[in-house]
Design a protein around this motif. Structure first.
Motif, short mmCIF file in Angstrom:
data_model
loop_
_atom_site.label_atom_id
_atom_site.label_comp_id
_atom_site.label_asym_id
_atom_site.label_seq_id
_atom_site.Cartn_x
_atom_site.Cartn_y
_atom_site.Cartn_z
N LEU A 105 35.57 45.73 38.67
CA LEU A 105 36.45 46.65 39.55
C LEU A 105 35.66 47.49 40.63
O LEU A 105 36.13 47.52 41.87
CB LEU A 105 36.98 47.74 38.60
CG LEU A 105 37.91 47.26 37.63
CD1 LEU A 105 38.08 48.26 36.32
CD2 LEU A 105 39.02 46.81 38.00
N THR A 106 34.45 47.94 40.59
CA THR A 106 33.52 48.26 41.71
C THR A 106 33.41 47.17 42.95
O THR A 106 33.89 47.70 43.99
CB THR A 106 32.17 48.54 41.13
OG1 THR A 106 32.47 49.86 40.22
CG2 THR A 106 31.47 49.22 42.37
N ALA A 107 33.23 45.97 42.32
CA ALA A 107 33.22 45.09 43.41
C ALA A 107 34.66 44.77 44.00
O ALA A 107 34.94 44.73 45.33
CB ALA A 107 32.98 43.39 42.82
N ALA A 108 35.68 44.92 43.34
CA ALA A 108 37.22 44.61 43.99
C ALA A 108 37.38 46.15 44.85
O ALA A 108 38.05 45.85 45.79
CB ALA A 108 38.30 44.47 42.74
N ARG A 109 37.04 47.10 44.42
CA ARG A 109 37.30 48.45 45.29
C ARG A 109 36.35 47.99 46.60
O ARG A 109 37.02 48.49 47.66
CB ARG A 109 36.66 49.55 44.52
CG ARG A 109 37.69 50.13 43.52
CD ARG A 109 37.20 51.42 42.90
NE ARG A 109 37.66 51.73 41.65
CZ ARG A 109 37.21 51.39 40.26
NH1 ARG A 109 35.90 51.04 40.26
NH2 ARG A 109 38.08 51.43 39.26
N ARG A 110 35.29 47.44 46.54
CA ARG A 110 34.26 47.44 47.52
C ARG A 110 35.18 46.31 48.75
O ARG A 110 35.36 46.57 49.63
CB ARG A 110 33.10 46.92 47.29
CG ARG A 110 31.96 47.20 48.25
CD ARG A 110 30.76 46.71 47.67
NE ARG A 110 30.37 45.59 46.75
CZ ARG A 110 30.23 45.69 45.47
NH1 ARG A 110 29.95 46.79 44.94
NH2 ARG A 110 30.09 44.62 44.88
N MET A 111 35.63 45.32 47.94
CA MET A 111 36.34 44.28 48.73
C MET A 111 37.68 44.72 49.52
O MET A 111 37.99 44.75 50.78
CB MET A 111 36.93 43.05 47.63
CG MET A 111 38.04 42.29 48.58
SD MET A 111 38.50 40.97 47.50
CE MET A 111 39.16 41.84 46.19
N ALA A 146 40.19 42.01 31.71
CA ALA A 146 39.53 42.23 33.03
C ALA A 146 40.37 41.75 34.24
O ALA A 146 40.48 42.64 35.04
CB ALA A 146 38.19 41.44 33.08
N LEU A 147 41.06 40.78 34.03
CA LEU A 147 41.94 40.39 34.98
C LEU A 147 43.13 41.26 35.28
O LEU A 147 43.75 41.88 36.08
CB LEU A 147 42.73 38.95 34.64
CG LEU A 147 43.38 38.35 35.60
CD1 LEU A 147 42.73 38.13 37.30
CD2 LEU A 147 44.11 37.01 35.37
N GLU A 148 43.90 41.84 33.99
CA GLU A 148 44.71 42.86 33.95
C GLU A 148 44.17 44.05 35.02
O GLU A 148 45.07 44.65 35.79
CB GLU A 148 45.25 43.37 32.70
CG GLU A 148 46.16 44.46 32.78
CD GLU A 148 46.38 45.25 31.39
OE1 GLU A 148 47.23 45.94 31.16
OE2 GLU A 148 45.59 44.77 30.21
N GLN A 149 43.08 44.60 34.78
CA GLN A 149 42.59 45.80 35.49
C GLN A 149 42.48 45.48 36.87
O GLN A 149 42.59 46.00 37.75
CB GLN A 149 41.31 46.08 34.74
CG GLN A 149 41.20 46.36 33.28
CD GLN A 149 42.34 47.68 32.85
OE1 GLN A 149 42.09 48.74 33.80
NE2 GLN A 149 43.20 47.39 32.00
N ARG A 152 45.97 45.37 38.34
CA ARG A 152 46.41 46.77 38.67
C ARG A 152 45.61 47.54 39.72
O ARG A 152 46.59 48.23 40.23
CB ARG A 152 46.17 47.67 37.23
CG ARG A 152 47.03 47.33 36.00
CD ARG A 152 46.66 47.94 34.74
NE ARG A 152 47.49 47.62 33.72
CZ ARG A 152 48.54 48.57 33.03
NH1 ARG A 152 48.45 49.65 33.54
NH2 ARG A 152 48.88 47.81 32.02
N LEU A 153 44.59 47.37 39.94
CA LEU A 153 43.78 47.79 40.97
C LEU A 153 44.35 47.46 42.47
O LEU A 153 45.00 48.21 43.17
CB LEU A 153 42.48 47.97 41.01
CG LEU A 153 41.59 48.17 42.23
CD1 LEU A 153 41.65 49.56 42.30
CD2 LEU A 153 39.97 47.54 41.96
N CYS A 154 44.42 46.30 42.22
CA CYS A 154 44.96 45.38 43.51
C CYS A 154 46.28 45.80 43.82
O CYS A 154 46.69 46.09 45.19
CB CYS A 154 44.73 43.96 43.45
SG CYS A 154 42.82 43.50 43.47
N VAL A 155 47.16 45.73 42.87
CA VAL A 155 48.49 46.04 43.09
C VAL A 155 48.82 47.64 43.62
O VAL A 155 49.52 47.68 44.46
CB VAL A 155 49.48 45.69 42.03
CG1 VAL A 155 51.00 46.12 42.16
CG2 VAL A 155 49.50 44.07 41.95
N ALA A 156 48.11 48.43 43.06
CA ALA A 156 47.97 49.79 43.44
C ALA A 156 47.57 50.03 44.70
O ALA A 156 48.33 50.92 45.40
CB ALA A 156 47.05 50.67 42.29
#
Length: 177
Positions: A105-111, A146-149, A152-156
């Motif tokens: 999730l940290t890597a996704a937030r960074r992206m 993990a994919l659900e999380q 959720r982050l990306c859609v938010a």
């Protein structure tokens, strides 16, 4: 702008996302295709090659399985960047690098933050894999969680979210592009 495009396997989500990017692009807008798949077997190698042939020469394709945020950081400001796909990206991080869900999730937030900082239009493609009976296998359940999380982050953060079914996009967040 961030767009999230999901769908089942072979639903047409990649083609839909590519068309969307081409619609968004003004003349001269750089189009960057970040491909996370690796040709680990002959079927995947053939699929990757078919996808390359189908894309116009207007796309710059960068193959990066894991460090998508670093690729995004190198993109020219104002580019349209398509990441295909988060599902495979996640599997690399979860099973090869053995990262925790929080690290992913940290890597996704960074992206996402990098795309915003660089003023990019970011189109994220991912698979719907959690529809149906919950799997018995512990590792599959961990992957789906993990994919659900990540979803959720990306859609938010996304301005728009689309689900593709049989090549047709159904908008479920934001206005039609």
């Amino acid at each position: 702008m961030i767009m999230f495009v999901s769908g089942g396997a072979r639903s047409g989500k990649s083609s839909y996302a590519e068309s969307l990017c081409l619609q968004l692009a003004k003349k001269g807008t750089p189009l960057v295709y970040v491909a996370t798949a690796q040709p680990l077997d002959s079927e995947m190698a053939e699929r990757i090659e078919r996808h390359r042939r189908q894309r116009s020469g207007r796309w710059q394709t960068i193959e990066e399985a894991k460090e998508v945020d670093k690729v995004i950081n190198l993109c020219q400001e104002g580019s349209i960047v398509l990441v295909d796909c988060l599902t495979i990206w996640l599997s690399h991080l979860l099973f090869e690098d053995v990262l925790s869900v929080e690290e992913i999730l940290t890597a996704a937030r960074r992206m996402l933050a990098t795309a915003e900082k660089r003023q990019l239009s970011l189109v994220l493609v991912s698979n719907d894999v959690n529809e149906g009976v919950p799997p018995v296998d512990r590792e599959v359940r961990r992957y789906i969680y993990a994919l659900e999380q990540v979803h959720r982050l990306c859609v938010a953060e996304a301005d728009q979210a689309v689900q593709v079914i049989a090549g047709q996009g159904v908008m479920w967040k934001g206005d039609r592009a």
